[in-house]
Write an enzyme that holds these catalytic residues in place. Sequence first.
Site, short mmCIF file in Angstrom:
data_model
loop_
_atom_site.label_atom_id
_atom_site.label_comp_id
_atom_site.label_asym_id
_atom_site.label_seq_id
_atom_site.Cartn_x
_atom_site.Cartn_y
_atom_site.Cartn_z
N ARG A 80 0.85 -1.19 0.00
CA ARG A 80 0.00 0.00 0.00
C ARG A 80 0.88 1.24 0.00
O ARG A 80 1.99 1.22 0.53
CB ARG A 80 -0.90 0.01 1.24
CG ARG A 80 -2.06 -0.97 1.16
CD ARG A 80 -2.99 -0.86 2.35
NE ARG A 80 -2.37 -1.31 3.58
CZ ARG A 80 -1.81 -0.54 4.49
NH1 ARG A 80 -1.80 0.78 4.35
NH2 ARG A 80 -1.27 -1.05 5.57
N TYR A 209 -1.39 -3.54 -6.85
CA TYR A 209 -1.25 -4.21 -5.56
C TYR A 209 -2.59 -4.23 -4.79
O TYR A 209 -3.31 -3.23 -4.76
CB TYR A 209 -0.17 -3.52 -4.69
CG TYR A 209 -0.18 -4.07 -3.30
CD1 TYR A 209 0.36 -5.33 -3.04
CD2 TYR A 209 -0.81 -3.39 -2.27
CE1 TYR A 209 0.28 -5.88 -1.77
CE2 TYR A 209 -0.89 -3.94 -0.99
CZ TYR A 209 -0.34 -5.18 -0.76
OH TYR A 209 -0.44 -5.72 0.49
N LYS A 218 -9.65 -2.15 1.48
CA LYS A 218 -9.30 -1.01 2.33
C LYS A 218 -10.06 0.26 1.91
O LYS A 218 -10.48 1.04 2.75
CB LYS A 218 -7.80 -0.76 2.28
CG LYS A 218 -6.95 -1.96 2.66
CD LYS A 218 -7.20 -2.41 4.07
CE LYS A 218 -6.19 -3.46 4.50
NZ LYS A 218 -6.47 -3.95 5.86
N HIS A 238 -10.86 -2.00 11.38
CA HIS A 238 -9.78 -2.88 10.91
C HIS A 238 -9.57 -3.98 11.95
O HIS A 238 -8.63 -3.94 12.73
CB HIS A 238 -8.52 -2.01 10.75
CG HIS A 238 -7.37 -2.69 10.08
ND1 HIS A 238 -6.07 -2.29 10.26
CD2 HIS A 238 -7.33 -3.71 9.20
CE1 HIS A 238 -5.27 -3.06 9.53
NE2 HIS A 238 -6.00 -3.93 8.88
N SER A 260 -1.41 -3.51 10.66
CA SER A 260 -1.10 -4.47 9.59
C SER A 260 0.09 -5.36 9.96
O SER A 260 1.06 -4.90 10.54
CB SER A 260 -0.75 -3.71 8.31
OG SER A 260 -1.80 -2.85 7.99
N CYS A 262 0.48 -7.72 12.15
CA CYS A 262 0.75 -7.99 13.58
C CYS A 262 0.07 -9.28 14.00
O CYS A 262 -0.15 -9.51 15.19
CB CYS A 262 0.22 -6.85 14.45
SG CYS A 262 1.30 -5.44 14.53
N ASN A 266 -3.38 -14.85 12.06
CA ASN A 266 -3.00 -15.95 12.97
C ASN A 266 -3.99 -16.08 14.13
O ASN A 266 -4.40 -17.18 14.48
CB ASN A 266 -1.59 -15.72 13.55
CG ASN A 266 -0.51 -15.93 12.50
OD1 ASN A 266 -0.78 -16.44 11.42
ND2 ASN A 266 0.70 -15.52 12.82
N ASP A 287 -9.72 -9.49 8.88
CA ASP A 287 -9.15 -8.16 8.61
C ASP A 287 -10.12 -7.00 8.85
O ASP A 287 -9.70 -5.95 9.30
CB ASP A 287 -8.64 -8.11 7.16
CG ASP A 287 -7.72 -6.93 6.89
OD1 ASP A 287 -6.89 -6.62 7.76
OD2 ASP A 287 -7.83 -6.31 5.82
N ARG A 376 1.73 -12.36 -0.75
CA ARG A 376 0.37 -12.61 -0.25
C ARG A 376 -0.24 -13.88 -0.82
O ARG A 376 0.15 -14.36 -1.88
CB ARG A 376 -0.53 -11.43 -0.65
CG ARG A 376 -0.10 -10.10 -0.07
CD ARG A 376 -0.63 -9.93 1.33
NE ARG A 376 -0.20 -8.70 1.94
CZ ARG A 376 -0.87 -8.07 2.91
NH1 ARG A 376 -2.00 -8.55 3.34
NH2 ARG A 376 -0.41 -7.00 3.47
N GLY A 502 -0.70 -20.25 19.38
CA GLY A 502 -1.79 -20.93 20.09
C GLY A 502 -1.90 -20.48 21.55
O GLY A 502 -3.00 -20.39 22.11
C1 OXD Z 1 -3.13 -4.47 5.61
C2 OXD Z 1 -3.73 -5.62 4.91
O1 OXD Z 1 -2.18 -3.86 5.11
O2 OXD Z 1 -4.64 -6.24 5.48
O3 OXD Z 1 -3.63 -4.13 6.70
O4 OXD Z 1 -3.32 -5.92 3.78
MN MN Z 2 -5.33 -5.21 7.23
#
Ligand code: OXD
Ligand code: MN
Length: 592
Positions: A80, A209, A218, A238, A260, A262, A266, A287, A376, A502
Amino acid sequence: MATAPSAFKSLPDISPEVAAWVAEVAQLTQPDRMQWFDGSTAEVARLRNELLARKELMPLNPSTFPDCYLARSHPSDVARVEHLTFICTPEKEDAGPNNHWMAPAEGHAKMDGLFKGCMKGRTLYVVPYCMGPIDSPYARCGVEITDSAYVVLNMAIMTRAGRAALERIAADNGKFVKGLHSTGELDPNRRFIMHFPEELSIKSFGSGYGGNALLGKKCHALRIASFQARTEGWLAEHMLIVGLQNPQGETHYIACAFPSACGKTNLAMLIPPESMPGWKVFTVGDDICWMQPGPDGRLWAINPESGYFGVAPGTSPKTNKNAYDTIRKDTLFTNVALTANNEPWWEGMGKGEPAIDWLGNPYDPKNGPAAHPNSRFTVSAHHNPAYTKEAENPRGVPISAIVFGGRRRELAPLIYQARNWQHGVLVGAGVASETTAAATGAVGIVRRDSMAMKPFAGYNFGDYFQHWLNIGAKLKNAPAIFHVNWFRQGADGSKFLWPGFGDNLRPIAWALDRVAGKAGAQETAIGFLPRPQDLNTTGLDIAPGALEEILSVKPEQWKKEMAEVRAYLGEYGSRTPRALYDEVDGVEKRLN
Ligand code: OXD
Ligand code: MN
């Protein structure tokens, strides 16, 4: 007069409003061909074959990765571009210091100059899409016009795209978000992502992208939707949404906002540790989360997306087995490396070796990572072993807790609970994190990222904080608010103190027990923290003293933090709600 069922209508005849806009755009962009995307598998296959024929897509090993493909972006178009992303409101103050701003007339003139004739020799694709379950009152629709078949294929995974969305637009009296996109020449000097929130429109030029080009994500579901949500009384955030079923069989849903890269994906797909038998985890979204106050005074959430656009590096059977299993078939990879066996490969996969790097060159470690750090996967949510049908529930799911978090080497403890909603809004506003590869720019710098929305709020953060306070005031049963940090490091900065993955279920389980009034805590200046004995630590593998360290509050560090938060709130001037300063005062008083 009864109208003919739209199944018999050709796509351009379903919504006159959409057709009129498409004609206007075609006039400007001058495409050679036009194609309306109907959402069928036949149409997806046709587009894919076109890309394969042009070598813009490569099939991966069909026996180990069936129906998986690789796309490579332009090397300068991999993330981005926040410095080229604008919010165009008539008043600069309304976009706020959190956004780049341009006057709408200037923004349109600039973009229309770029779009003029840009589709000559190309196909114009019309992609009607719905963000959220088609039959949900909380869902909102848009139409993306693009000259990229790769974008259409991604939109087909990430959104409910095609005929049904167009029918919903017609049923919504022709109301939709207009998203115009062209890859242009992929020239970074002719690349802009502009939003016109008051017109519900987006113009994106010069990038292919995901975050810049898949306009449902987004651009629509966060920037435009956050603006729309403010006027309509809801929240576009978000956040991931995950359902957690405890050993007693009760399921609670939580929504979590982390900046983003982080670990939202997961956490959304977490597999409980073996030492916590009886827990089950269901992914609703990874997301984006749209939340509305329900008639019962609770917040109800939908995931507006239908797929995952996840970061590949670091995904392994150890870190995220569900994601790893999800992307073994029917997946579009972008900018990953390849093994000699024509399988996708990335750093942190835990097995195999790269033979070809993300640029298509023979792999040489001297050239840096084999996969781009922001490479990605795009995949349908239905392939996730932890998928739940609740993701299709038109009413959404009720949210019991909101969890903010960031990537902080020091300061923020493993978890703490805000004292109440108003204090929780301060906790969210103060979120800060070290930057990652998801956006262009320096990596590893701590920046404030309120509610993880810094790159995504479509209006002034001061007004956005007030909107959060207003929503809280409407809720009879507001979710409890927490903050987590999985990324604390030891004094020498060499390793993470908390095992993560986990084991993150342990502090989350404590949070759910707090909501149920069942868990103990210590009251501190910054909120309620678990004491080591309040967490389920059965089978937890952690260095001696580490748990005490990450469950401690260091007053000197926090005094500095609060001074920084106060200064940060000051950046939004008179738009910052007084109530947030009251909360800062409260924390500071308790620290002294
Ligand atoms: C971000 C994404 O950048 O989800 O937050 O791609
Ligand atoms: Mn995101």
